[in-house]
Design a protein around this motif. Structure first.
Motif, mmCIF file in Angstrom:
data_model
loop_
_atom_site.group_PDB
_atom_site.id
_atom_site.type_symbol
_atom_site.label_atom_id
_atom_site.label_comp_id
_atom_site.label_asym_id
_atom_site.label_seq_id
_atom_site.Cartn_x
_atom_site.Cartn_y
_atom_site.Cartn_z
ATOM 1 N N ARG A 35 -41.052 38.107 -24.679
ATOM 2 C CA ARG A 35 -39.678 38.571 -24.877
ATOM 3 C C ARG A 35 -39.489 39.754 -23.954
ATOM 4 N NH1 ARG A 35 -37.741 38.024 -30.318
ATOM 5 N NH2 ARG A 35 -36.506 39.911 -30.070
ATOM 6 N N LEU A 36 -38.260 40.038 -23.585
ATOM 7 C CA LEU A 36 -37.985 41.181 -22.735
ATOM 8 C C LEU A 36 -37.551 42.388 -23.566
ATOM 9 C CD1 LEU A 36 -37.833 42.382 -19.951
ATOM 10 C CD2 LEU A 36 -35.574 41.325 -19.639
ATOM 11 N N VAL A 37 -36.498 42.210 -24.375
ATOM 12 C CA VAL A 37 -35.981 43.315 -25.178
ATOM 13 C C VAL A 37 -36.665 43.284 -26.550
ATOM 14 C CG1 VAL A 37 -33.899 44.475 -26.018
ATOM 15 C CG2 VAL A 37 -33.804 43.113 -23.932
ATOM 16 N N PHE A 38 -37.927 43.663 -26.558
ATOM 17 C CA PHE A 38 -38.710 43.659 -27.790
ATOM 18 C C PHE A 38 -39.973 44.465 -27.529
ATOM 19 C CE2 PHE A 38 -41.170 41.715 -31.313
ATOM 20 C CZ PHE A 38 -40.222 41.832 -32.323
ATOM 21 N N ASP A 39 -40.635 44.878 -28.594
ATOM 22 C CA ASP A 39 -41.818 45.740 -28.480
ATOM 23 C C ASP A 39 -43.084 44.899 -28.363
ATOM 24 O OD1 ASP A 39 -43.299 48.043 -28.351
ATOM 25 O OD2 ASP A 39 -43.438 48.281 -30.519
ATOM 26 N N ASN A 40 -43.130 44.023 -27.373
ATOM 27 C CA ASN A 40 -44.302 43.191 -27.130
ATOM 28 C C ASN A 40 -44.865 43.490 -25.742
ATOM 29 O OD1 ASN A 40 -41.760 41.739 -26.235
ATOM 30 N ND2 ASN A 40 -43.304 40.492 -25.197
ATOM 31 N N VAL A 68 -35.640 34.709 -17.191
ATOM 32 C CA VAL A 68 -35.484 36.154 -17.045
ATOM 33 C C VAL A 68 -36.448 36.720 -16.009
ATOM 34 C CG1 VAL A 68 -34.699 36.331 -19.433
ATOM 35 C CG2 VAL A 68 -37.078 36.882 -18.882
ATOM 36 N N HIS A 69 -37.275 35.858 -15.404
ATOM 37 C CA HIS A 69 -38.230 36.286 -14.391
ATOM 38 C C HIS A 69 -37.742 35.887 -13.002
ATOM 39 C CE1 HIS A 69 -41.716 37.332 -17.088
ATOM 40 N NE2 HIS A 69 -40.998 36.597 -17.916
ATOM 41 N N ASP A 70 -37.998 36.733 -12.022
ATOM 42 C CA ASP A 70 -37.734 36.377 -10.628
ATOM 43 C C ASP A 70 -38.644 35.218 -10.221
ATOM 44 O OD1 ASP A 70 -36.695 37.208 -7.785
ATOM 45 O OD2 ASP A 70 -38.886 37.029 -7.608
ATOM 46 N N THR A 71 -38.075 34.197 -9.621
ATOM 47 C CA THR A 71 -38.824 32.956 -9.393
ATOM 48 C C THR A 71 -39.963 33.125 -8.390
ATOM 49 O OG1 THR A 71 -36.764 31.759 -9.807
ATOM 50 C CG2 THR A 71 -38.593 30.506 -8.873
ATOM 51 N N ALA A 72 -39.703 33.783 -7.274
ATOM 52 C CA ALA A 72 -40.748 33.952 -6.264
ATOM 53 C C ALA A 72 -41.904 34.776 -6.815
ATOM 54 C CB ALA A 72 -40.175 34.606 -5.012
ATOM 55 N N MET A 73 -41.581 35.855 -7.524
ATOM 56 C CA MET A 73 -42.633 36.691 -8.103
ATOM 57 C C MET A 73 -43.383 35.927 -9.192
ATOM 58 S SD MET A 73 -44.278 39.481 -7.963
ATOM 59 C CE MET A 73 -43.206 40.506 -6.942
ATOM 60 N N GLY A 96 -35.787 30.497 -23.836
ATOM 61 C CA GLY A 96 -35.436 31.602 -24.715
ATOM 62 C C GLY A 96 -34.070 31.396 -25.348
ATOM 63 N N GLY A 97 -33.672 32.378 -26.166
ATOM 64 C CA GLY A 97 -32.395 32.232 -26.856
ATOM 65 C C GLY A 97 -31.716 33.536 -27.205
ATOM 66 N N ARG A 98 -32.258 34.656 -26.707
ATOM 67 C CA ARG A 98 -31.689 35.965 -27.036
ATOM 68 C C ARG A 98 -30.769 36.439 -25.915
ATOM 69 N NH1 ARG A 98 -34.326 40.236 -30.703
ATOM 70 N NH2 ARG A 98 -32.968 41.475 -29.375
ATOM 71 N N CYS A 102 -31.315 38.147 -21.731
ATOM 72 C CA CYS A 102 -30.589 37.701 -20.537
ATOM 73 C C CYS A 102 -29.771 38.836 -19.937
ATOM 74 C CB CYS A 102 -29.700 36.511 -20.884
ATOM 75 S SG CYS A 102 -30.619 35.022 -21.369
ATOM 76 N N LEU A 103 -29.146 39.642 -20.770
ATOM 77 C CA LEU A 103 -28.366 40.772 -20.272
ATOM 78 C C LEU A 103 -29.260 41.759 -19.532
ATOM 79 C CD1 LEU A 103 -25.991 41.456 -23.306
ATOM 80 C CD2 LEU A 103 -25.307 40.607 -21.046
ATOM 81 N N ALA A 104 -30.418 42.046 -20.096
ATOM 82 C CA ALA A 104 -31.335 42.978 -19.451
ATOM 83 C C ALA A 104 -31.822 42.453 -18.104
ATOM 84 C CB ALA A 104 -32.521 43.260 -20.366
ATOM 85 N N ALA A 105 -31.976 41.133 -17.996
ATOM 86 C CA ALA A 105 -32.452 40.521 -16.755
ATOM 87 C C ALA A 105 -31.323 40.235 -15.775
ATOM 88 C CB ALA A 105 -33.197 39.221 -17.071
#
Length: 283
Positions: A35-40, A68-73, A96-98, A102-105
């Motif tokens: 997850r991106l916006v979470f404490d993981n 939410v990840h850059d494809t090349a990276m 994903g579903g949050r 998506c907003l953060a990315a």
């Protein structure tokens, strides 16, 4: 019978110990959520560290939210992880579903499925050592696994099942009752045949577990509720935790009976003694 463990996310510093103890035992795979916006902890960074702490066990994302990840990276990171692990890496992948992820990315949640469909050919092309795109050469390093790491798609929608046939090596079904999981497995097999893929897809089932004293079960319940709060089904997921050796054995036997090649037992509590408890219960 292959049985893997999903790693808890409470304290990243504990995960090296978790990995070392699991690697010394009978378990087949270690999985880590994304997850991106979470404490993981970030899964690819964390699994890279766990590669150096292990020698046998496989490592997989369960599942990585690829859009939410850059494809090349992402192509470079996953190839590097496959190389560092000697081919022990599995890329579990999904949309994903949050909305906040998506907003953060900086992506539109409505287009995340389309974005994943665009990412997969680029990942496959990069892993084969071909130029990334017009005016862009190959992105290394070459993965150890020919053609790139194993790819398992997670999800429930028909589009997720379709991606297994188009791009994947198999399917990862998470937290579903036996009958529903069986239906998805059969759908995956049908899509595999539709796309005239050789062999058969690898089928993986995930169950959520907490095995230990009341404090372990209670902590697992809190953690799974926090994680699934955005779905509106947090209590349902927490109530579905398997908390006894008998129910865990029954779940494993049931999933194997419907064709699962591997069962992942996701541990929502950081209580490391669960590793030995689960090994005693199942092996």
């Amino acid at each position: 019978m292959k049985i893997g463990l999903g790693l808890p996310i409470d304290d990243p510093a504990l995960l090296l110990t978790w990995a070392q103890r699991a690697d010394a035992g009978p378990f087949s795979t270690l999985g880590l959520l994304d997850r991106l916006v979470f404490d993981n902890p970030e899964p690819l960074v964390t699994l890279a560290a766990l590669v150096g702490a292990t020698s046998r066990i496989r490592l997989q994302t369960e599942v990585l939210i690829a859009p939410v990840h850059d494809t090349a990276m992402l192509a470079k990171q996953t190839a590097t992880l496959d190389r560092l692990s000697g081919g022990r890496f599995t890329l579990g992948i999904g949309v994903g579903g949050r909305e906040d992820d998506c907003l953060a990315a900086g992506i539109d949640i409505r287009h995340r499925g389309r974005r994943l469909d665009e990412q997969m050919p680029l990942l496959r092309r990069t892993w084969r050592g071909e130029p990334y795109g017009e005016g862009v050469g190959p992105i290394g390093p070459a993965p150890t696994t020919p053609g790139g790491p194993e790819v398992l798609f997670g999800g429930f929608a028909p589009a997720a099942i379709e991606r297994v046939g188009r791009f994947g090596d198999g399917f990862l079904g998470a937290g579903l009752p036996l009958q529903a999981m069986s239906g998805l497995f059969r759908d995956v097999e049908a899509v595999w045949e539709k796309h005239d893929r050789p062999g058969r897809p690898r089928l993986v089932a995930q169950a959520n577990v907490a095995l230990g004293p009341e404090s372990t079960v209670e902590q697992a319940g809190r953690n799974i509720r926090d994680y699934y709060e955005f779905t509106g089904r947090a209590d349902y997921m927490a109530n579905g935790l398997l908390t006894t050796p008998e129910t865990i054995r029954q779940a494993v036997d049931g999933y194997v009976g419907i064709g699962a090649d591997e069962v992942m037992l996701y541990c929502w509590s950081p209580d490391i003694e669960q590793i030995d408890r689960l090994a005693d219960a199942l092996f």
